[in-house]
Design a protein around this motif. Structure first.
Motif, PDB file in Angstrom:
ATOM      1  N   VAL A  58      10.132  -4.737 -35.709  1.00  0.00           N
ATOM      2  CA  VAL A  58      10.564  -3.795 -34.802  1.00  0.00           C
ATOM      3  C   VAL A  58       9.563  -2.791 -34.278  1.00  0.00           C
ATOM      4  CG1 VAL A  58      11.917  -1.350 -34.715  1.00  0.00           C
ATOM      5  CG2 VAL A  58      12.763  -3.405 -36.287  1.00  0.00           C
ATOM      6  N   ARG A  59       8.551  -2.554 -35.111  1.00  0.00           N
ATOM      7  CA  ARG A  59       7.279  -1.829 -34.667  1.00  0.00           C
ATOM      8  C   ARG A  59       6.529  -2.548 -33.594  1.00  0.00           C
ATOM      9  NH1 ARG A  59       2.013  -2.293 -36.102  1.00  0.00           N
ATOM     10  NH2 ARG A  59       0.639  -0.451 -36.127  1.00  0.00           N
ATOM     11  N   GLY A  60       6.387  -3.834 -33.920  1.00  0.00           N
ATOM     12  CA  GLY A  60       5.557  -4.719 -32.842  1.00  0.00           C
ATOM     13  C   GLY A  60       6.344  -4.622 -31.465  1.00  0.00           C
ATOM     14  N   GLU A 103       3.516  -0.632 -24.196  1.00  0.00           N
ATOM     15  CA  GLU A 103       2.265  -1.157 -23.747  1.00  0.00           C
ATOM     16  C   GLU A 103       2.391  -1.611 -22.282  1.00  0.00           C
ATOM     17  OE1 GLU A 103      -0.762  -0.941 -23.991  1.00  0.00           O
ATOM     18  OE2 GLU A 103      -1.215  -0.431 -26.318  1.00  0.00           O
ATOM     19  N   ARG A 104       3.754  -2.481 -22.403  1.00  0.00           N
ATOM     20  CA  ARG A 104       3.828  -2.723 -20.895  1.00  0.00           C
ATOM     21  C   ARG A 104       4.036  -1.834 -19.821  1.00  0.00           C
ATOM     22  NH1 ARG A 104       9.037  -6.120 -21.593  1.00  0.00           N
ATOM     23  NH2 ARG A 104       7.905  -6.832 -23.459  1.00  0.00           N
ATOM     24  N   ALA A 105       4.932  -0.965 -20.457  1.00  0.00           N
ATOM     25  CA  ALA A 105       5.294   0.434 -19.678  1.00  0.00           C
ATOM     26  C   ALA A 105       3.905   1.000 -18.969  1.00  0.00           C
ATOM     27  CB  ALA A 105       5.999   1.456 -20.284  1.00  0.00           C
ATOM     28  N   GLY A 145       1.069  -0.424 -18.472  1.00  0.00           N
ATOM     29  CA  GLY A 145       0.464  -1.355 -17.572  1.00  0.00           C
ATOM     30  C   GLY A 145       0.878  -1.246 -16.204  1.00  0.00           C
ATOM     31  N   VAL A 146       2.249  -1.109 -16.393  1.00  0.00           N
ATOM     32  CA  VAL A 146       3.071  -0.832 -14.812  1.00  0.00           C
ATOM     33  C   VAL A 146       2.792   0.370 -14.145  1.00  0.00           C
ATOM     34  CG1 VAL A 146       5.365  -0.673 -14.013  1.00  0.00           C
ATOM     35  CG2 VAL A 146       4.924  -2.361 -15.508  1.00  0.00           C
ATOM     36  N   ALA A 147       2.760   1.589 -15.128  1.00  0.00           N
ATOM     37  CA  ALA A 147       2.384   2.746 -14.795  1.00  0.00           C
ATOM     38  C   ALA A 147       1.257   2.833 -14.181  1.00  0.00           C
ATOM     39  CB  ALA A 147       2.586   3.787 -15.817  1.00  0.00           C
ATOM     40  N   GLU A 148       0.098   2.466 -14.924  1.00  0.00           N
ATOM     41  CA  GLU A 148      -1.311   2.558 -14.455  1.00  0.00           C
ATOM     42  C   GLU A 148      -1.489   1.697 -13.007  1.00  0.00           C
ATOM     43  OE1 GLU A 148      -3.586   3.186 -18.546  1.00  0.00           O
ATOM     44  OE2 GLU A 148      -3.454   1.254 -17.667  1.00  0.00           O
ATOM     45  N   GLN A 149      -0.806   0.618 -13.107  1.00  0.00           N
ATOM     46  CA  GLN A 149      -1.084  -0.082 -11.689  1.00  0.00           C
ATOM     47  C   GLN A 149      -0.458   0.297 -10.725  1.00  0.00           C
ATOM     48  OE1 GLN A 149       0.337  -4.300 -12.166  1.00  0.00           O
ATOM     49  NE2 GLN A 149      -0.220  -4.848 -10.074  1.00  0.00           N
ATOM     50  N   PRO A 173      -0.184   6.193 -36.870  1.00  0.00           N
ATOM     51  CA  PRO A 173      -1.246   6.474 -36.019  1.00  0.00           C
ATOM     52  C   PRO A 173      -1.177   5.708 -34.716  1.00  0.00           C
ATOM     53  CG  PRO A 173      -2.182   6.619 -38.178  1.00  0.00           C
ATOM     54  CD  PRO A 173      -0.558   6.213 -38.253  1.00  0.00           C
ATOM     55  N   GLU A 174      -0.917   4.335 -34.829  1.00  0.00           N
ATOM     56  CA  GLU A 174      -1.082   3.401 -33.742  1.00  0.00           C
ATOM     57  C   GLU A 174       0.108   3.625 -32.656  1.00  0.00           C
ATOM     58  OE1 GLU A 174      -1.663  -1.411 -32.146  1.00  0.00           O
ATOM     59  OE2 GLU A 174      -1.098  -0.567 -34.240  1.00  0.00           O
ATOM     60  N   VAL A 175       1.255   3.973 -33.301  1.00  0.00           N
ATOM     61  CA  VAL A 175       2.425   4.101 -32.459  1.00  0.00           C
ATOM     62  C   VAL A 175       2.160   5.390 -31.846  1.00  0.00           C
ATOM     63  CG1 VAL A 175       4.894   4.596 -32.557  1.00  0.00           C
ATOM     64  CG2 VAL A 175       3.855   2.678 -34.082  1.00  0.00           C
ATOM     65  N   PHE A 176       1.830   6.311 -32.401  1.00  0.00           N
ATOM     66  CA  PHE A 176       1.751   7.891 -31.820  1.00  0.00           C
ATOM     67  C   PHE A 176       0.775   7.800 -30.856  1.00  0.00           C
ATOM     68  CE2 PHE A 176      -0.561  11.768 -31.547  1.00  0.00           C
ATOM     69  CZ  PHE A 176       0.695  12.844 -31.527  1.00  0.00           C
ATOM     70  N   ALA A 177      -0.612   6.978 -30.869  1.00  0.00           N
ATOM     71  CA  ALA A 177      -1.365   6.971 -29.884  1.00  0.00           C
ATOM     72  C   ALA A 177      -1.070   6.313 -28.816  1.00  0.00           C
ATOM     73  CB  ALA A 177      -2.871   6.144 -30.452  1.00  0.00           C
ATOM     74  N   THR A 178      -0.410   5.358 -28.815  1.00  0.00           N
ATOM     75  CA  THR A 178       0.235   4.502 -27.669  1.00  0.00           C
ATOM     76  C   THR A 178       1.105   5.243 -26.889  1.00  0.00           C
ATOM     77  OG1 THR A 178      -0.064   2.349 -29.009  1.00  0.00           O
ATOM     78  CG2 THR A 178       1.277   2.230 -26.980  1.00  0.00           C
ATOM     79  N   LYS A 179       2.246   6.170 -27.708  1.00  0.00           N
ATOM     80  CA  LYS A 179       2.979   6.900 -26.843  1.00  0.00           C
ATOM     81  C   LYS A 179       2.382   8.026 -26.183  1.00  0.00           C
ATOM     82  CE  LYS A 179       6.574  10.053 -28.132  1.00  0.00           C
ATOM     83  NZ  LYS A 179       6.223  11.182 -27.649  1.00  0.00           N
ATOM     84  N   GLU A 180       1.345   8.572 -26.918  1.00  0.00           N
ATOM     85  CA  GLU A 180       0.474   9.518 -26.215  1.00  0.00           C
ATOM     86  C   GLU A 180      -0.023   8.938 -24.616  1.00  0.00           C
ATOM     87  OE1 GLU A 180      -0.673  13.016 -26.864  1.00  0.00           O
ATOM     88  OE2 GLU A 180       1.498  12.665 -27.649  1.00  0.00           O
ATOM     89  N   ARG A 181      -0.650   7.752 -24.958  1.00  0.00           N
ATOM     90  CA  ARG A 181      -1.183   7.294 -23.551  1.00  0.00           C
ATOM     91  C   ARG A 181      -0.053   7.019 -22.663  1.00  0.00           C
ATOM     92  NH1 ARG A 181      -2.485   1.794 -25.519  1.00  0.00           N
ATOM     93  NH2 ARG A 181      -2.868   1.480 -23.438  1.00  0.00           N
ATOM     94  N   LEU A 182       1.247   6.803 -23.200  1.00  0.00           N
ATOM     95  CA  LEU A 182       2.347   6.613 -22.121  1.00  0.00           C
ATOM     96  C   LEU A 182       2.622   7.955 -21.567  1.00  0.00           C
ATOM     97  CD1 LEU A 182       4.439   4.891 -20.718  1.00  0.00           C
ATOM     98  CD2 LEU A 182       5.922   4.958 -22.870  1.00  0.00           C
TER      99      LEU A 182
END
Length: 232
Positions: free
Chosen positions: A72-74, A81-83, A85-89, A129-138
């Motif tokens: 589930v975490r994966g 990460e997909r979101a 990528g779409v947002a940055e592009q 940590p990894e989930v939190f950091a990815t969420k912060e980037r989004l």
């Protein structure tokens, strides 16, 4: 001294690369199969079913994801990460930041986030940590796009980025028992209605103040605590 054939030396790195490529492909297939299975059957779907959908053996699934929570975490990380990528592009390519927001909102249907967000939040530690950091980037790229659209005067100023994406999550959530893909034409219509309502100038003042996901999370925690007290 034994001479090692040159061909053998050259083959070892290539073999390692192939194995890593195969592992990456298998991981991607598992995540795609898991996402679809979670949407159709919930997070309790047997992992055997996910392996069957991915076309690989059970052992391969467990090699990548030792338990259900790890899988589930994966999926959570993959969707975020997909979101990102779409947002940055979209933000890089669109001259009008509101059009970047529109691309991001409509593409959210492809992530199937509405069907996943509630279920996945119950299985995922958002403070990990990894989930939190990815969420912060989004969150950062979402706030950047919304802020740019408001600064350009194309988006109303009385909403926040979390307002927008909480509304999106609700609009793209499927009806119980309805196949997710069958609702996509309707969902895009509803998302366009939302986007039109976000454009400036605002015709009607909104009640209350902009809400954040942290506000919602805090209310959910308080509600769960209250239910536990009532059961005691």
């Amino acid at each position: 001294m034994v001479q090692v054939p040159v061909t053998e030396k050259a083959e070892k790195p290539a073999t390692g690369l192939r194995r890593r490529a195969d592992a990456a492909r298998n991981r991607a297939r598992i995540l795609e199969a898991a996402q679809d299975a979670f949407i159709e059957h919930g997070a309790d779907v047997p992992l055997d079913e996910i392996a069957r959908r991915a076309g690989i053996g059970n052992a391969t699934v467990y090699r990548h994801f030792p338990d259900r929570r790890a899988l589930v975490r994966g999926v959570v990380l993959e969707v975020m990460e997909r979101a990102i990528g779409v947002a940055e592009q979209a933000y890089a390519e669109e001259t009008d930041p509101f059009e970047a927001l529109s691309r991001l909102v409509h593409d959210s249907v492809n992530w199937k986030i509405g069907a996943l967000c509630t279920m996945l939040s119950e299985w995922t530690d958002l403070e990990e940590p990894e989930v939190f950091a990815t969420k912060e980037r989004l969150d950062t790229i979402a706030r950047t796009i919304v802020g740019a659209a408001q600064a350009a005067g194309s988006m109303r100023e009385d909403v926040g980025s979390d307002d927008v994406f909480m509304a999106v999550a609700q609009l793209v959530r499927p009806f119980p028992g309805a196949p997710y893909d069958s609702l996509q034409p309707f969902v895009h219509r509803h998302l366009q209605l939302l986007l039109d309502g976000l454009r400036a100038p605002a015709r009607t003042p909104l009640p209350g103040s902009p809400q954040t996901l942290e506000d919602v999370r805090r209310e959910c925690l308080l509600s769960r605590a209250a239910r536990r007290i009532c059961r005691q």
